[in-house]
Motif scaffolding. Structure first.
Motif, PDB file in Angstrom:
ATOM      1  N   ARG A  95       3.839   1.822   7.652  1.00  0.00           N
ATOM      2  CA  ARG A  95       4.835   0.854   7.169  1.00  0.00           C
ATOM      3  C   ARG A  95       4.548  -0.541   7.728  1.00  0.00           C
ATOM      4  O   ARG A  95       4.630  -1.539   7.015  1.00  0.00           O
ATOM      5  CB  ARG A  95       6.232   1.327   7.580  1.00  0.00           C
ATOM      6  CG  ARG A  95       7.349   0.468   7.114  1.00  0.00           C
ATOM      7  CD  ARG A  95       7.626   0.704   5.685  1.00  0.00           C
ATOM      8  NE  ARG A  95       8.814  -0.051   5.324  1.00  0.00           N
ATOM      9  CZ  ARG A  95       9.101  -0.400   4.115  1.00  0.00           C
ATOM     10  NH1 ARG A  95       8.342  -0.014   3.134  1.00  0.00           N
ATOM     11  NH2 ARG A  95      10.179  -1.082   3.855  1.00  0.00           N
ATOM     12  N   SER A  96       4.192  -0.596   8.998  1.00  0.00           N
ATOM     13  CA  SER A  96       3.861  -1.878   9.610  1.00  0.00           C
ATOM     14  C   SER A  96       2.606  -2.473   8.968  1.00  0.00           C
ATOM     15  O   SER A  96       2.540  -3.683   8.735  1.00  0.00           O
ATOM     16  CB  SER A  96       3.646  -1.694  11.112  1.00  0.00           C
ATOM     17  OG  SER A  96       3.192  -2.878  11.707  1.00  0.00           O
ATOM     18  N   TRP A  97       1.639  -1.623   8.671  1.00  0.00           N
ATOM     19  CA  TRP A  97       0.404  -2.115   8.057  1.00  0.00           C
ATOM     20  C   TRP A  97       0.654  -2.635   6.642  1.00  0.00           C
ATOM     21  O   TRP A  97       0.112  -3.665   6.249  1.00  0.00           O
ATOM     22  CB  TRP A  97      -0.643  -0.993   8.033  1.00  0.00           C
ATOM     23  CG  TRP A  97      -1.950  -1.458   7.495  1.00  0.00           C
ATOM     24  CD1 TRP A  97      -2.408  -1.333   6.217  1.00  0.00           C
ATOM     25  CD2 TRP A  97      -2.962  -2.144   8.209  1.00  0.00           C
ATOM     26  NE1 TRP A  97      -3.655  -1.896   6.096  1.00  0.00           N
ATOM     27  CE2 TRP A  97      -4.022  -2.405   7.305  1.00  0.00           C
ATOM     28  CE3 TRP A  97      -3.083  -2.570   9.527  1.00  0.00           C
ATOM     29  CZ2 TRP A  97      -5.169  -3.070   7.697  1.00  0.00           C
ATOM     30  CZ3 TRP A  97      -4.242  -3.226   9.897  1.00  0.00           C
ATOM     31  CH2 TRP A  97      -5.256  -3.464   8.993  1.00  0.00           C
ATOM     32  N   THR A  98       1.491  -1.939   5.875  1.00  0.00           N
ATOM     33  CA  THR A  98       1.735  -2.386   4.499  1.00  0.00           C
ATOM     34  C   THR A  98       2.596  -3.644   4.456  1.00  0.00           C
ATOM     35  O   THR A  98       2.407  -4.485   3.584  1.00  0.00           O
ATOM     36  CB  THR A  98       2.404  -1.290   3.652  1.00  0.00           C
ATOM     37  OG1 THR A  98       3.600  -0.869   4.283  1.00  0.00           O
ATOM     38  CG2 THR A  98       1.463  -0.110   3.472  1.00  0.00           C
ATOM     39  N   LEU A  99       3.528  -3.786   5.387  1.00  0.00           N
ATOM     40  CA  LEU A  99       4.404  -4.963   5.365  1.00  0.00           C
ATOM     41  C   LEU A  99       3.780  -6.186   6.022  1.00  0.00           C
ATOM     42  O   LEU A  99       3.930  -7.304   5.532  1.00  0.00           O
ATOM     43  CB  LEU A  99       5.728  -4.643   6.053  1.00  0.00           C
ATOM     44  CG  LEU A  99       6.660  -3.692   5.323  1.00  0.00           C
ATOM     45  CD1 LEU A  99       7.905  -3.432   6.142  1.00  0.00           C
ATOM     46  CD2 LEU A  99       7.036  -4.252   3.963  1.00  0.00           C
ATOM     47  N   LEU A 100       3.104  -5.986   7.160  1.00  0.00           N
ATOM     48  CA  LEU A 100       2.615  -7.120   7.936  1.00  0.00           C
ATOM     49  C   LEU A 100       1.110  -7.304   7.894  1.00  0.00           C
ATOM     50  O   LEU A 100       0.608  -8.369   8.253  1.00  0.00           O
ATOM     51  CB  LEU A 100       3.057  -6.960   9.400  1.00  0.00           C
ATOM     52  CG  LEU A 100       4.567  -6.809   9.628  1.00  0.00           C
ATOM     53  CD1 LEU A 100       4.843  -6.499  11.078  1.00  0.00           C
ATOM     54  CD2 LEU A 100       5.286  -8.064   9.190  1.00  0.00           C
TER      55      LEU A 100
END
Length: 138
Positions: A95-100
């Protein structure tokens, strides 16, 4: 019961590497730290269980020849907990990789604001205590 020196060193290395990785800012390193700590915990439980022995069946062996089933049950529980935590951290990292675009854990802005506020409050309390001391000496 004595512990094998080799197993003690392996456990120490696993825990040291696991805690080192756990203190990093990258979620993938934190994930690897959790996995390594899980393996270290499983190895510790199996080492604490003692050497292999006979199955704990009442009619097949004497009680002193039986293996203790508790460390094995605790190791299975630790495996399940480690797996659940691993999947949760993988979901967070994804989730962090896809958002940020990265998996770096950033500082919390609100936490920094509260720290500055507490520092100012402590400084004002020190100033007030100094003023009271000056008034008391006069």
């Amino acid at each position: 019961m004595t512990i094998n020196l080799t197993m003690a060193l392996v456990l120490a290395v696993l825990y040291a590497v696991g805690f080192y990785l756990l203190m990093q800012r990258s979620l993938m390193r934190i994930l690897l730290g959790i996995v390594i700590l899980g393996h270290g915990s499983n190895l510790l439980l199996q080492t604490a269980g003692g050497p292999p022995a006979r199955a704990p069946m009442l009619t097949s062996a004497r009680p002193e020849e039986m293996a203790d089933p508790l460390p094995q049950a605790m190791a299975l529980t630790a495996i399940v907990i480690t797996f659940a935590l691993t999947t949760f951290l993988l979901a967070l990292a994804y989730r962090s990789w896809t958002l940020l675009g990265h998996d770096e854990v950033r500082d919390d802005v609100e936490d920094r604001r509260i720290q500055r506020l507490e520092r100012r409050l402590a400084e004002s309390e020190e100033d007030a205590a100094e003023e009271l001391e000056k008034e008391a000496t006069q």
